[in-house]
Scaffold this motif. Sequence first.
Motif, PDB file in Angstrom:
ATOM      1  N   GLU A 112       0.619  -0.815   0.070  1.00 49.81           N
ATOM      2  CA  GLU A 112       0.470  -0.390  -0.533  1.00 49.81           C
ATOM      3  C   GLU A 112       0.644   1.476   0.003  1.00 49.81           C
ATOM      4  N   THR A 113       2.439   1.556   0.600  1.00 52.79           N
ATOM      5  CA  THR A 113       2.446   2.228   0.701  1.00 52.79           C
ATOM      6  C   THR A 113       3.561   2.854  -0.486  1.00 52.79           C
ATOM      7  N   VAL A 114       3.761   1.692  -1.335  1.00 57.86           N
ATOM      8  CA  VAL A 114       4.101   1.796  -2.692  1.00 57.86           C
ATOM      9  C   VAL A 114       3.612   2.710  -3.470  1.00 57.86           C
ATOM     10  N   ASP A 115       2.104   1.886  -3.893  1.00 61.17           N
ATOM     11  CA  ASP A 115       0.823   2.276  -4.369  1.00 61.17           C
ATOM     12  C   ASP A 115       0.650   3.812  -3.886  1.00 61.17           C
ATOM     13  N   CYS A 116       0.522   3.949  -2.240  1.00 66.02           N
ATOM     14  CA  CYS A 116       1.276   5.729  -2.946  1.00 66.02           C
ATOM     15  C   CYS A 116       1.862   6.653  -3.167  1.00 66.02           C
ATOM     16  N   GLY A 117       3.130   5.756  -3.231  1.00 64.62           N
ATOM     17  CA  GLY A 117       4.194   7.179  -4.134  1.00 64.62           C
ATOM     18  C   GLY A 117       5.679   7.117  -2.840  1.00 64.62           C
ATOM     19  N   LEU A 118       6.849   6.346  -3.000  1.00 66.82           N
ATOM     20  CA  LEU A 118       7.895   6.369  -2.763  1.00 66.82           C
ATOM     21  C   LEU A 118       8.623   7.938  -3.186  1.00 66.82           C
ATOM     22  N   THR A 119       9.234   8.725  -2.388  1.00 65.42           N
ATOM     23  CA  THR A 119       9.819   9.793  -2.910  1.00 65.42           C
ATOM     24  C   THR A 119      11.070   9.377  -2.845  1.00 65.42           C
ATOM     25  N   GLU A 120      12.424  10.447  -3.803  1.00 60.77           N
ATOM     26  CA  GLU A 120      13.535   9.985  -3.966  1.00 60.77           C
ATOM     27  C   GLU A 120      14.439   9.244  -2.527  1.00 60.77           C
ATOM     28  N   ALA A 121      13.623  11.033  -1.450  1.00 63.32           N
ATOM     29  CA  ALA A 121      14.171  10.796  -0.088  1.00 63.32           C
ATOM     30  C   ALA A 121      13.648   9.696   0.347  1.00 63.32           C
ATOM     31  N   MET A 122      12.428   9.406   0.306  1.00 62.27           N
ATOM     32  CA  MET A 122      12.879   7.764   0.852  1.00 62.27           C
ATOM     33  C   MET A 122      13.480   6.570   0.238  1.00 62.27           C
ATOM     34  N   VAL A 123      13.057   6.671  -0.220  1.00 64.21           N
ATOM     35  CA  VAL A 123      14.120   5.223  -1.379  1.00 64.21           C
ATOM     36  C   VAL A 123      16.110   5.097  -1.971  1.00 64.21           C
ATOM     37  N   GLY A 124      16.179   6.658  -1.282  1.00 62.80           N
ATOM     38  CA  GLY A 124      17.227   6.299  -0.871  1.00 62.80           C
ATOM     39  C   GLY A 124      17.841   6.251   0.656  1.00 62.80           C
ATOM     40  N   TYR A 125      17.110   6.546   1.234  1.00 60.10           N
ATOM     41  CA  TYR A 125      17.024   6.302   3.099  1.00 60.10           C
ATOM     42  C   TYR A 125      17.385   4.718   2.902  1.00 60.10           C
ATOM     43  N   LEU A 126      15.499   4.185   1.936  1.00 55.88           N
ATOM     44  CA  LEU A 126      16.281   3.166   2.450  1.00 55.88           C
ATOM     45  C   LEU A 126      17.254   1.927   2.375  1.00 55.88           C
ATOM     46  N   PHE A 127      17.679   2.844   0.986  1.00 52.53           N
ATOM     47  CA  PHE A 127      19.143   1.695   0.266  1.00 52.53           C
ATOM     48  C   PHE A 127      20.184   2.780   0.072  1.00 52.53           C
ATOM     49  N   ASP A 128      20.648   3.253   1.452  1.00 54.64           N
ATOM     50  CA  ASP A 128      21.666   4.304   1.970  1.00 54.64           C
ATOM     51  C   ASP A 128      23.306   3.407   1.138  1.00 54.64           C
ATOM     52  N   GLY A 129      24.002   4.586   0.313  1.00 52.30           N
ATOM     53  CA  GLY A 129      25.299   4.128   0.443  1.00 52.30           C
ATOM     54  C   GLY A 129      25.339   2.703  -1.228  1.00 52.30           C
ATOM     55  N   SER A 130      23.872   2.313  -1.950  1.00 51.15           N
ATOM     56  CA  SER A 130      24.097   2.076  -3.206  1.00 51.15           C
ATOM     57  C   SER A 130      22.686   2.452  -3.868  1.00 51.15           C
ATOM     58  N   PHE A 131      24.077   2.939  -5.168  1.00 55.18           N
ATOM     59  CA  PHE A 131      22.805   3.821  -5.936  1.00 55.18           C
ATOM     60  C   PHE A 131      21.718   2.719  -7.109  1.00 55.18           C
ATOM     61  N   LYS A 132      23.245   1.443  -6.805  1.00 56.58           N
ATOM     62  CA  LYS A 132      22.466   0.172  -7.639  1.00 56.58           C
ATOM     63  C   LYS A 132      21.167  -0.278  -7.325  1.00 56.58           C
ATOM     64  N   LYS A 133      21.331  -0.474  -5.988  1.00 58.21           N
ATOM     65  CA  LYS A 133      19.623  -1.013  -4.751  1.00 58.21           C
ATOM     66  C   LYS A 133      18.748   0.238  -5.667  1.00 58.21           C
ATOM     67  N   GLN A 134      18.867   1.888  -5.523  1.00 63.56           N
ATOM     68  CA  GLN A 134      18.169   2.349  -5.397  1.00 63.56           C
ATOM     69  C   GLN A 134      17.355   2.311  -6.895  1.00 63.56           C
ATOM     70  N   ILE A 135      18.672   2.678  -7.948  1.00 62.64           N
ATOM     71  CA  ILE A 135      18.166   2.172  -9.497  1.00 62.64           C
ATOM     72  C   ILE A 135      17.168   0.998  -9.568  1.00 62.64           C
ATOM     73  N   LYS A 136      17.454   0.183  -9.265  1.00 67.99           N
ATOM     74  CA  LYS A 136      16.679  -1.589  -9.282  1.00 67.99           C
ATOM     75  C   LYS A 136      15.620  -1.174  -8.897  1.00 67.99           C
ATOM     76  N   PHE A 137      15.288  -0.986  -7.331  1.00 70.50           N
ATOM     77  CA  PHE A 137      13.858  -0.363  -7.331  1.00 70.50           C
ATOM     78  C   PHE A 137      13.395   0.511  -7.298  1.00 70.50           C
ATOM     79  N   GLN A 138      13.824   1.605  -7.934  1.00 68.56           N
ATOM     80  CA  GLN A 138      12.746   2.722  -8.788  1.00 68.56           C
ATOM     81  C   GLN A 138      12.436   2.419 -10.022  1.00 68.56           C
ATOM     82  N   GLN A 139      13.004   0.742 -10.459  1.00 69.60           N
ATOM     83  CA  GLN A 139      12.685   0.952 -11.949  1.00 69.60           C
ATOM     84  C   GLN A 139      11.880  -1.243 -11.555  1.00 69.60           C
ATOM     85  N   PHE A 140      12.031  -1.039 -10.822  1.00 68.88           N
ATOM     86  CA  PHE A 140      10.670  -2.529 -10.289  1.00 68.88           C
ATOM     87  C   PHE A 140       9.226  -1.920 -10.124  1.00 68.88           C
TER      88      PHE A 140
END
Length: 408
Positions: A11-39
């Motif tokens: 439900e949280t994903v459906d509502c939308g995560l900002t780039e800052a939120m995604v960066g916090y979740l995958f701090d230190g890994s640009f690759k994981k951030q990009i792959k998560f946003q693609q997913f």
Amino acid sequence: MCFLENDIDGETVDCGLTEAMVGYLFDGSFKKQIKFQQFVRQYKEAETIVILEPVPVGVANSTAELQPTPSNDSSGEPAHKRLPVVIVIPTFPKDVQTRLDAKESCQKVPKIRHKIIRVLYEIMAEYTMYPTNAEYIQVAKALIVKYPFLRDKEGNGYDICVGEDLMSVEAHVKVLQSECSKTHPDVSSVKDLMARTFSWRRREVTEGMPVDDVLKKYPYLRMPSGLFNEVDQIHPSTSSFCARFRDCFTAVLPNVLKLAKGQSHLTKHYTDARQDALAEDLPGIDLRAGLIFLPSIFREKIEHLITVGEGDPATPYPTIQLMDNDWIMAISGRGFSVVKVDGIAVCQCTSIDEAFITAFSMYFAFNIAYPVHLKNTLTFLQRCIVSIVEEGEKPLPVTLLRKINLLY
């Protein structure tokens, strides 16, 4: 753990995560951030979200009258909820999704159509087992929004191929199958569900659905009463099919017995059965013997309809199998039989007359053409005994009329 700690779910994903939120979740890994946003992008592309229109009060009330009253749980609340405001059409099974992605009108293929319906039904079943007609329509609209090429060319565009009738049939079929699996099913409920699914079932049968599939989907047709009711729906009359058969055949029975004496090789079995019978058993014996003798009057063989012993009949047509290997017992009404069609044992009958009427009803229920070797007998039963005339049928041939005239 970050997802759990921060209460991140679908439900949280459906509502939308900002780039800052995604960066916090995958701090230190640009690759994981990009792959998560693609997913997330792929996930959202695979869904169609439709906001349901409010159901008018008049429509809701009129359809609710047709639905069973929902039971309450211990808290007093209804045991089911209505559909949510937002309906999400998910990805279908791979073979279906491939066709949809290619923009094929695959709803015309029965196997694919049933899979589509099943997915849509499962969406609704999460919230209610008794959706209203208005809710059926709304879910069908959601499908058409995502796959507009499924729209019908006539009518409102969705009620024939994937709309109200299809989805309601699937819902009724599940309840029907559940009820028929009980030791003591609610007959009135079963008859109601068979009536609700009748039009769709007839289309499936006439389109060539195998008998085995029909029986699995509509198990009430495994009972003589279910087959008789089916004929009553196909050919409505002021009297029931079974009662009409018995009454009208009894009227010609004396002449059947008289004409068969010199033509049927089974008359001795009839004489033997009658010799040791009680007076009150004689009408039943006469009726069963008359049915067995009937084909001989039209120069046809009863062995094409009734087989003796446990071997499988060498015909796909409706057949009665006497399990006691004894014609005298069958005529006396003491033996039981199995009625088969297309190699499938459909039901057991306790008397040969019930089995005879059951086998005859199968020709109508499963849309089976009469075999050449029994055509005259079955045509006589149809036209003269149960008074059914199919649209476009030709007048009876003179040779058959002459035989029929001898019976009246």
